[in-house]
Enzyme design. Structure first.
Site: not given
Lengths: 387, 207
Positions: A129, A132
């Site tokens: 994450e 990203h």
């Protein structure tokens, strides 16, 4: 200090390499980054700042200091230069998910903590994450969504990613999931960066593909529609697991299993109850099978298997429920609620003596039972049948 | 508004969970569908009758009946006149019914199971830290019924309390759920709601 410098250098190299491999319109997010005023990024930060404030007071935000400190510590180990910048929130929500907003707020659902087998798997998802966020996929995604959705949906998405509040309509969330899906290239890039961060932090890289293996298996077992925002909009889990498996991993990487269990096992009862509430028995059974394979909390897992059969109520499930509850009784960690469920089953099938034994044990183990008065009524009814 | 979680929450009133889902629309748009229930006797579908010491505003979505004094989200009584096997407290449509169905009623459910069903439903509809306490036998219009208390936080962190009363009648379930913010609204309307619970008269269908 030297270790951190090496870590930053490695991260920079990694980011440069991936940038060459895949054209990205925006530069990476340096530590301490703030958007320039009057940019679309600044406007997105305003929306996500609001979503973060709502999440801070949301009823399902987990406030347990030890658990929050633990998850934050994993982030700080994976990405020490972003430790101060990234805020981590643990949200009590079933299903596997973690997400990161454009303003640096990271949300980890308890459904993920239930499913991860060890700290290395949690670290990989956090690194993924973060990938990203650092590669600005989050920003690119928000631009795409903003172009296609109205303001209400846009705010809904921010809240849904956080897991704060109530996902009002399942179908609505599925539609939003399609809007929020990262591209395959973006997912691959995040996997690459997450994997690199995982190894750099000293974890076992072999744990990374197992997360996607389990996600793919549960997706199929539960017959979930796709894409689905609750699954973190992660498509092609099986293919991505295969890609990760092809990478070479040092043999001495840490799994962090003992530490992970120490911090999370005490919540397993409530997190399993949350999953069971969804009434997706295929998915729930898959999760139980994985937990059973791991071997921890066998009494609790057997109890919940019994609950699953009892609530599913298909042909043959009654016998399976009884068998599961009885299996649970053979373990030290059998919850008091198991005796309650056994008592209710026996009662509904006219076995007053067995019901009485089970109810009495339940009340002995749980003197503060919320249904004590009602259970005592059942006991009195059973005694009157004996007379 | 300061929430029980310590910070100032956005200035939205947290909707009662089940009631809001039943309405499926914003309160303002539904305003002209409310009717007034005067103090006195009032039928609840064809199932039973209650007597209320105070007036309420009534709306009837999806074969349920909702009463409120100050608006959905501030206080509400949800009446479920006749729940049958397979019914949920919240009506689902489409894909959700298949993939994540709401907890559903089984005629064989004991009051303990009904309590679990309510807790699970309130949690599924956004309640946090939902707890039920004091489940006990209590007459429901002459039927051997039950009552219990609820406590939870809404999705916006507002502490909410509730009271539930119900009874099986054959293979049907009569159920009443009252919820309101713990601060002021619950304590203000608890007395009238308990009077309503005590006043239930079952409609024996003789008409």
């Amino acid at each position: 200090m030297i270790g951190r410098a090496v870590s930053v250098l490695r991260l920079s190299v990694l980011l440069a390499v991936t940038a060459c491999a895949t054209p990205v319109p925006d530069s990476d997010v340096p530590p301490g980054h703030l958007p320039a005023p009057a940019t679309d990024e600044a406007s997105f930060w305003m929306v996500t700042d609001k979503a973060e404030r709502m999440a801070q007071t949301a009823g399902n935000r987990v406030t347990d200091p030890a658990l929050n400190a633990y998850v934050k510590s994993v982030l700080c180990r994976v990405a020490p230069d972003y430790c101060d910048q990234v805020r981590v929130y643990v949200m009590r929500r079933p299903l596997f998910n973690a997400g990161m907003m454009a303003n640096g707020a990271m949300f980890v659902w308890t459904g993920l903590l239930l499913r991860a087998r060890n700290e290395a798997q949690l670290a990989f998802v956090i690194g993924h994450e973060l990938g990203h966020y650092l590669r600005r996929h989050t920003l690119a995604r928000m631009r795409a969504v903003r172009a296609r959705a109205d303001a209400t949906a846009f705010a809904d998405i921010a809240m849904a990613v956080a897991g704060a509040g109530f996902a009002r309509a399942f179908v609505h969330m599925a539609v939003l999931g399609s809007l929020m899906a990262y591209s395959r290239d973006q997912e691959r890039e995040a996997d690459d960066l997450g994997y690199a961060l995982l190894l750099d932090a000293g974890y076992d890289g072999g744990e990374a593909p197992l997360i996607w293996d389990d996600l793919a298996g549960e997706h199929e077992a539960g017959d979930w529609p796709s894409p689905l925002i609750f699954f973190g909009t992660h498509p092609d889990s099986a293919a991505r697991a295969q890609t990760l498996r092809a990478k070479s991993a040092p043999a001495d990487g840490e799994k962090g299993r003992a530490r992970f269990l120490e911090e999370t096992l005490r919540f397993r009862d409530q997190w399993l109850r949350d999953e069971l509430r969804l009434r997706n028995f295929g998915s729930f059974g898959f999760v139980l099978d994985r937990l059973s394979d791991a071997g921890h909390s066998p009494g609790l897992v057997a109890f919940y298997r019994g609950e699953m059969y009892r609530l599913r109520g298909e042909a043959g499930d009654l016998d399976l429920a009884f068998a599961s509850y009885r299996a649970a009784l053979g373990h030290d960690d059998v919850p008091a609620a198991c005796y309650r469920s056994l008592g209710l089953l026996h009662r509904s099938h006219g076995d007053d003596r067995a019901a009485r034994d089970a109810f009495q044990t339940y009340l002995a183990k749980r003197p503060d039972a919320p249904d004590r008065l009602m259970i005592e009524t059942y006991l009195a009814e059973g005694r009157s049948h004996d007379d | 508004m300061t929430t029980d979680r310590g910070r100032i929450a956005p200035g939205l009133i947290a909707p009662g969970l089940i009631a809001a889902l039943l309405l499926g629309c914003c309160v303002a748009a539904c305003g002209d569908r409310f009717s007034l229930v005067e103090p006195g006797s009032a039928p609840v579908g064809d199932a039973f009758t209650v007597t209320t010491p105070i007036a309420w505003n009534e709306i009837e979505p999806d074969q349920r009946i909702i009463w409120t004094r100050n608006g959905i989200g501030l206080d509400e009584i949800v009446f479920f006149p006749d729940l049958e096997a397979g019914d949920s407290l919240v009506v689902q449509r489409g894909q959700a019914r298949k993939v994540t169905p709401m907890p559903a009623l089984d005629p064989a459910m004991a009051p303990s199971d009904i309590m679990d069903l309510v807790v699970d439903t309130v949690t599924r509809t956004g309640g946090a830290e939902v707890t039920a306490t004091d489940l006990r036998p209590a007459p429901f219009g002459g039927l051997p019924g039950f009552r219990f208390a609820l406590s939870y936080y809404t999705d916006q962190g507002l502490k909410t309390r509730g009271l539930v009363a119900g009874a099986h009648r054959g293979d049907r379930l009569h159920l009443i759920i009252f919820t309101a913010p713990a601060q002021h609204f619950f304590t203000t309307y608890r007395g009238p709601v308990e009077a309503i619970f005590e006043s239930v008269v079952i409609d024996d269908g003789d008409g």
